[in-house]
Design a protein around this motif. Structure first.
Motif, PDB file in Angstrom:
ATOM      1  N   ASP A  39       6.657   5.663 -31.215  1.00 45.76           N
ATOM      2  CA  ASP A  39       7.104   6.360 -30.007  1.00 45.76           C
ATOM      3  C   ASP A  39       5.927   6.860 -29.166  1.00 45.76           C
ATOM      4  O   ASP A  39       5.914   7.998 -28.691  1.00 45.76           O
ATOM      5  CB  ASP A  39       8.026   7.533 -30.370  1.00 45.76           C
ATOM      6  CG  ASP A  39       8.814   8.056 -29.175  1.00 45.76           C
ATOM      7  OD1 ASP A  39       8.995   7.292 -28.211  1.00 45.76           O
ATOM      8  OD2 ASP A  39       9.235   9.230 -29.213  1.00 45.76           O
ATOM      9  N   ILE A  40       4.936   5.974 -28.971  1.00 43.04           N
ATOM     10  CA  ILE A  40       3.785   6.340 -28.146  1.00 43.04           C
ATOM     11  C   ILE A  40       3.608   5.362 -26.979  1.00 43.04           C
ATOM     12  O   ILE A  40       2.528   5.253 -26.402  1.00 43.04           O
ATOM     13  CB  ILE A  40       2.480   6.412 -28.966  1.00 43.04           C
ATOM     14  CG1 ILE A  40       2.212   5.091 -29.700  1.00 43.04           C
ATOM     15  CG2 ILE A  40       2.536   7.577 -29.946  1.00 43.04           C
ATOM     16  CD1 ILE A  40       0.865   5.076 -30.425  1.00 43.04           C
ATOM     17  N   VAL A  41       4.687   4.644 -26.623  1.00 45.63           N
ATOM     18  CA  VAL A  41       4.654   3.738 -25.485  1.00 45.63           C
ATOM     19  C   VAL A  41       5.335   4.401 -24.296  1.00 45.63           C
ATOM     20  O   VAL A  41       6.501   4.785 -24.376  1.00 45.63           O
ATOM     21  CB  VAL A  41       5.342   2.397 -25.814  1.00 45.63           C
ATOM     22  CG1 VAL A  41       5.423   1.520 -24.565  1.00 45.63           C
ATOM     23  CG2 VAL A  41       4.591   1.670 -26.915  1.00 45.63           C
ATOM     24  N   ASN A  43       5.875   3.828 -20.105  1.00 45.22           N
ATOM     25  CA  ASN A  43       5.738   2.884 -18.987  1.00 45.22           C
ATOM     26  C   ASN A  43       5.058   1.591 -19.427  1.00 45.22           C
ATOM     27  O   ASN A  43       4.153   1.067 -18.759  1.00 45.22           O
ATOM     28  CB  ASN A  43       4.961   3.528 -17.831  1.00 45.22           C
ATOM     29  CG  ASN A  43       5.651   4.747 -17.265  1.00 45.22           C
ATOM     30  OD1 ASN A  43       6.876   4.768 -17.112  1.00 45.22           O
ATOM     31  ND2 ASN A  43       4.879   5.783 -16.963  1.00 45.22           N
ATOM     32  N   ASN A  44       5.490   1.095 -20.590  1.00 48.16           N
ATOM     33  CA  ASN A  44       4.995  -0.166 -21.153  1.00 48.16           C
ATOM     34  C   ASN A  44       3.524  -0.122 -21.552  1.00 48.16           C
ATOM     35  O   ASN A  44       2.889  -1.171 -21.713  1.00 48.16           O
ATOM     36  CB  ASN A  44       5.227  -1.323 -20.172  1.00 48.16           C
ATOM     37  CG  ASN A  44       6.702  -1.579 -19.923  1.00 48.16           C
ATOM     38  OD1 ASN A  44       7.511  -1.557 -20.856  1.00 48.16           O
ATOM     39  ND2 ASN A  44       7.052  -1.806 -18.675  1.00 48.16           N
ATOM     40  N   LYS A  45       2.971   1.060 -21.727  1.00 47.85           N
ATOM     41  CA  LYS A  45       1.590   1.208 -22.175  1.00 47.85           C
ATOM     42  C   LYS A  45       1.524   2.156 -23.360  1.00 47.85           C
ATOM     43  O   LYS A  45       2.242   3.156 -23.405  1.00 47.85           O
ATOM     44  CB  LYS A  45       0.697   1.742 -21.047  1.00 47.85           C
ATOM     45  CG  LYS A  45       0.496   0.762 -19.900  1.00 47.85           C
ATOM     46  CD  LYS A  45      -0.466   1.343 -18.862  1.00 47.85           C
ATOM     47  CE  LYS A  45      -0.703   0.358 -17.722  1.00 47.85           C
ATOM     48  NZ  LYS A  45      -1.633   0.924 -16.704  1.00 47.85           N
ATOM     49  N   VAL A  46       0.658   1.820 -24.335  1.00 50.66           N
ATOM     50  CA  VAL A  46       0.444   2.715 -25.471  1.00 50.66           C
ATOM     51  C   VAL A  46      -0.403   3.889 -25.004  1.00 50.66           C
ATOM     52  O   VAL A  46      -1.488   3.694 -24.441  1.00 50.66           O
ATOM     53  CB  VAL A  46      -0.256   1.982 -26.629  1.00 50.66           C
ATOM     54  CG1 VAL A  46      -0.574   2.960 -27.760  1.00 50.66           C
ATOM     55  CG2 VAL A  46       0.604   0.845 -27.151  1.00 50.66           C
ATOM     56  N   VAL A  47       0.095   5.089 -25.224  1.00 56.81           N
ATOM     57  CA  VAL A  47      -0.598   6.298 -24.766  1.00 56.81           C
ATOM     58  C   VAL A  47      -1.010   7.133 -25.976  1.00 56.81           C
ATOM     59  O   VAL A  47      -0.166   7.569 -26.762  1.00 56.81           O
ATOM     60  CB  VAL A  47       0.313   7.143 -23.843  1.00 56.81           C
ATOM     61  CG1 VAL A  47      -0.425   8.413 -23.408  1.00 56.81           C
ATOM     62  CG2 VAL A  47       0.733   6.319 -22.638  1.00 56.81           C
TER      63      VAL A  47
END
Length: 212
Positions: A39-41, A43-47
């Protein structure tokens, strides 16, 4: 070769195996899948929230069974196998490794060892060899990590999430609630997700030796 020298040799091999698996065997879709499960994605980016979370994601992708019920590690070992006896022993130990929450009950800085008690598995004791961690950690600390076990010593995969020992009951109770909500179908995956999320809200910094 003394124990510390053997440990250093094995850790170098472990680092190289991690890099091989990530560089040659893990795709972008694997990273995205791992990020979504943790659960760190956004807007389609890994944050990433903290500096060490990239290494945590790497550990998750390598060891956990998120590729149709298989891990990248097991599929790599099946396809490529070991190149020498050291790799063979280390790959076998990696495949048997598991995560758990451990209580630090003793530290020997001279020998670079830490005595751990497994909180989640009948209070089993294990002696960890880790040069960096043995110099920086204190007792009354809980560590969520993945132990790789050999006949002469144990080391970690490089994964390390630390918490105050005062949070023990809270962590056990809260992790069970998160695991029930995760419901991935794999207890190990659910446990990893739970303690990763708890590290973001209740974790404390510690120094593990970097494994990339």
């Amino acid at each position: 070769m003394n124990l510390v020298e053997k440990y250093k040799t094995y850790r170098k091999v472990l680092v190289k195996l991690h890099m091989k698996i990530l560089d040659e065997f893990v795709s972008q879709s694997d990273f995205e899948r791992g990020g979504k499960i943790l659960d760190i994605v956004k807007n389609n980016k890994v944050v990433f929230q903290y500096y060490n979370e990239k290494d945590i994601l790497f550990d998750f992708i390598i060891y956990e069974k998120i590729r149709d019920g298989h891990s990248a590690l097991s599929e790599y070992e099946k396809r490529y196998g070991a190149k020498n006896s050291n790799e063979e022993e280390i790959l076998a130990a990696m495949k048997l490794s598991e995560t758990s929450l451990y209580e630090v009950i003793g530290i020997n800085k001279e020998n670079s060892t830490i005595l751990l008690r497994d909180i989640l598995n009948n209070s089993k004791k294990s002696k960890l060899l880790d040069i960096g961690l043995s110099k920086s950690i204190n007792t009354n600390v809980l560590v969520f990590t993945r132990l790789i076990k050999f006949d002469e010593f144990n080391m970690t995969s490089g994964l390390g999430l630390a918490f105050s020992g005062n949070y023990r009951d809270f962590l056990i109770r809260k992790s069970k609630k998160i695991m029930k909500k995760t419901k991935s179908g794999d207890t190990s995956v659910d446990r990893f997700v739970a303690f990763f999320k708890l590290s973001r809200t209740d974790g404390i910094p510690i120094l593990f030796e970097s494994v990339k």
